[in-house]
Design an enzyme around this catalytic site. Structure first.
Site, PDB file in Angstrom:
ATOM      1  N   TRP A 226      71.709  19.778  39.863  1.00  0.00           N
ATOM      2  CA  TRP A 226      70.584  20.661  39.542  1.00  0.00           C
ATOM      3  C   TRP A 226      69.321  20.109  40.220  1.00  0.00           C
ATOM      4  CZ3 TRP A 226      67.178  20.149  34.705  1.00  0.00           C
ATOM      5  CH2 TRP A 226      66.316  21.255  34.595  1.00  0.00           C
TER       6      TRP A 226
ATOM      7  N   ASP B 204      74.801  16.163  30.734  1.00  0.00           N
ATOM      8  CA  ASP B 204      73.948  17.354  30.662  1.00  0.00           C
ATOM      9  C   ASP B 204      74.833  18.516  30.216  1.00  0.00           C
ATOM     10  OD1 ASP B 204      72.230  19.450  30.974  1.00  0.00           O
ATOM     11  OD2 ASP B 204      71.545  18.909  32.978  1.00  0.00           O
TER      12      ASP B 204
ATOM     13  N   LYS C  97      70.601  29.099  27.311  1.00  0.00           N
ATOM     14  CA  LYS C  97      71.563  30.092  27.803  1.00  0.00           C
ATOM     15  C   LYS C  97      72.424  30.617  26.662  1.00  0.00           C
ATOM     16  CE  LYS C  97      70.127  27.820  31.427  1.00  0.00           C
ATOM     17  NZ  LYS C  97      69.419  28.097  32.623  1.00  0.00           N
TER      18      LYS C  97
HETATM   19  C1  LMR Z   1      68.510  26.957  36.629  1.00  0.00           C
HETATM   20  O1  LMR Z   1      69.124  26.012  37.117  1.00  0.00           O
HETATM   21  O2  LMR Z   1      68.290  28.007  37.252  1.00  0.00           O
HETATM   22  C2  LMR Z   1      68.033  26.869  35.214  1.00  0.00           C
HETATM   23  O3  LMR Z   1      68.493  25.697  34.635  1.00  0.00           O
HETATM   24  C3  LMR Z   1      66.589  27.074  35.065  1.00  0.00           C
HETATM   25  C4  LMR Z   1      65.762  25.935  35.564  1.00  0.00           C
HETATM   26  O4  LMR Z   1      64.927  25.440  34.815  1.00  0.00           O
HETATM   27  O5  LMR Z   1      65.926  25.524  36.719  1.00  0.00           O
END
Ligand code: LMR
Length: 401
Positions: A130, A211, A246
């Site tokens: 992420w 996570d 979510k």
């Molecule tokens: C995403 O990855 O799109 C979500 O987790 C929202 C974010 O805060 O990035």
């Protein structure tokens, strides 16, 4: 002093939402940020959440401060979701939970706590991960290292490479894992791989941070927790960062949780007192509303089963869109094989689209995708799937679509 500051680049994910709002093309499609959309492209509040909110409004409880880690009932509800009541961690009372502002808040508190109270240094993250993960841990002062994860050839995990990279980790290093619905690839560890990892983590004395942002969006609420439950049967200590953005649709309520697992109940309570210090220095105590919703739903059998059915419906719709997307691309004559998207799970998949193709999709077709090629499958609808696939065909094989 401020005159000398340079403009920061837009956020890789949230910045896309801002740009999308400004897009004037009426046929625009947003597959950027991880927000669930229903068949009609909206994100209505879950029915279970609405009913819980009605009860909370009627009860009109005072709005005094919550304790630093939030309400104890919320913590118990989170541990039940993450571990179940029967798991040794719950049965032996070896975990404490803090209600945090979103999963991001949980990660940041975890990062601060690890930095301040343990010898943990480097944080190992999957390649890719992420986009916000490195920023969160860097902000707390941790050096970042990466382990190979997604194999763009096989569209699966390169587990052998992941293992050998982690074998180079130093004692006490942190390993960040995705519990399920890996963001951005949609490719998850098998239970055998979790078992193998647990051995590596134990042998090398590493600290797992898990996570857990998409519980229920992969295979099911229980199934998605199987990896983290298995891991915590083998290792004594872990930190689990949950998000309820979510699965409860509480995006703007910023509701998440940090669960600290230790070897004994006493160790957990002692270490957790330092987590509380990190929270107090960050945001003092959590915003109540989202946590009250989760606690109300989890504590009422009728609301709980309604919520479970809503999570199931969201998961099934996403998986249905995965199939429709792959089939539609094939039907309109795209030669490239996208069948892997059917096998992946959660909101996201790595489409394999290049940065140039992503920017062409945006400039030519008003389709917004994260630069890495990550697509939010939950943003696809029966209505936008065809124009989306035609646009992808156009950027992949110009002139043919
Ligand atoms: C995403 O990855 O799109 C979500 O987790 C929202 C974010 O805060 O990035």
């Amino acid at each position: 002093m401020f005159e000398k500051i340079e403009m920061a680049p837009p956020d890789a994910i949230l910045g896309l939402t801002d740009a999308f709002k400004k897009e004037s093309n009426p046929n625009k499609i947003n597959l950027g940020v991880g927000i669930y959309k229903d068949e009609k492209g909206g994100t209505p509040t879950l029915e279970s959440v609405k009913r819980a909110e009605k009860r909370l409004l009627e009860a009109s409880a005072p709005k005094t401060y919550l304790p630093i880690p939030g309400a104890p009932e919320f913590g118990a509800a989170v541990r039940e979701l993450v571990f179940s009541r029967e798991h040794p961690v719950s049965a032996q009372n070896r975990a404490c939970t803090a209600h945090t502002p979103g999963g991001t808040g949980a990660l940041r508190v975890a990062a601060d706590f690890l930095k301040r109270c343990t010898g943990a240094r480097s944080v190992w993250m999957s390649d890719p991960t992420w986009a916000n993960h490195p920023a969160i841990f860097e902000a707390a002062g941790h050096p970042i290292k990466t382990y190979p994860y997604y194999d763009s050839q096989t569209k699966g995990i390169d587990f052998a490479a992941m293992r050998s990279a982690l074998a180079n980790a130093d004692k006490g290093d942190v390993v960040l894992l995705h519990a399920c619905c890996h963001n951005p690839s949609g490719v998850d560890l098998t239970l055998d791989q979790w078992r193998d990892l647990a051995v590596i983590i134990k042998d090398l004395d590493l600290m797992p941070v898990v996570d857990f942002a998409y519980q229920g969006f992969g295979e099911g609420l229980e199934e998605d927790a199987a990896g983290v439950r298995l891991l915590c049967e083998s290792v004594n200590e872990a930190l689990v960062c949950s998000s309820f953005s979510k699965n409860f649709g509480l995006y703007q309520d910023r509701c998440g949780a940090l669960t600290l697992v230790a070897g004994t109940a006493e160790n957990a309570a002692c270490a957790f007192s330092q987590v509380e210090k990190a929270i107090r220095a960050n945001y003092s105590n959590p915003p109540a509303h989202g946590g009250q919703i989760v606690t109300t739903i989890m504590g009422d059998p009728e609301l709980h089963s309604l919520w479970e059915s809503e999570v199931t419906a969201m998961r099934n719709r996403i998986n249905g869109m995965r199939v429709l997307f792959v089939d539609t691309l094939k039907e309109i004559g795209v030669a490239q094989d996208f069948s892997f998207i059917k096998r992946q799970r959660g909101m996201f998949s790595f489409s394999g689209l290049t940065r140039d193709q992503v920017s062409e999709l945006r400039s030519k077709h008003a389709i917004y995708i994260v630069g890495s090629g990550r697509i939010n499958v939950a943003g696809m609808t029966p209505e936008n799937i065809r124009p989306l696939c035609l646009a992808i065909a156009d950027v992949l094989q110009p002139g043919k679509a």
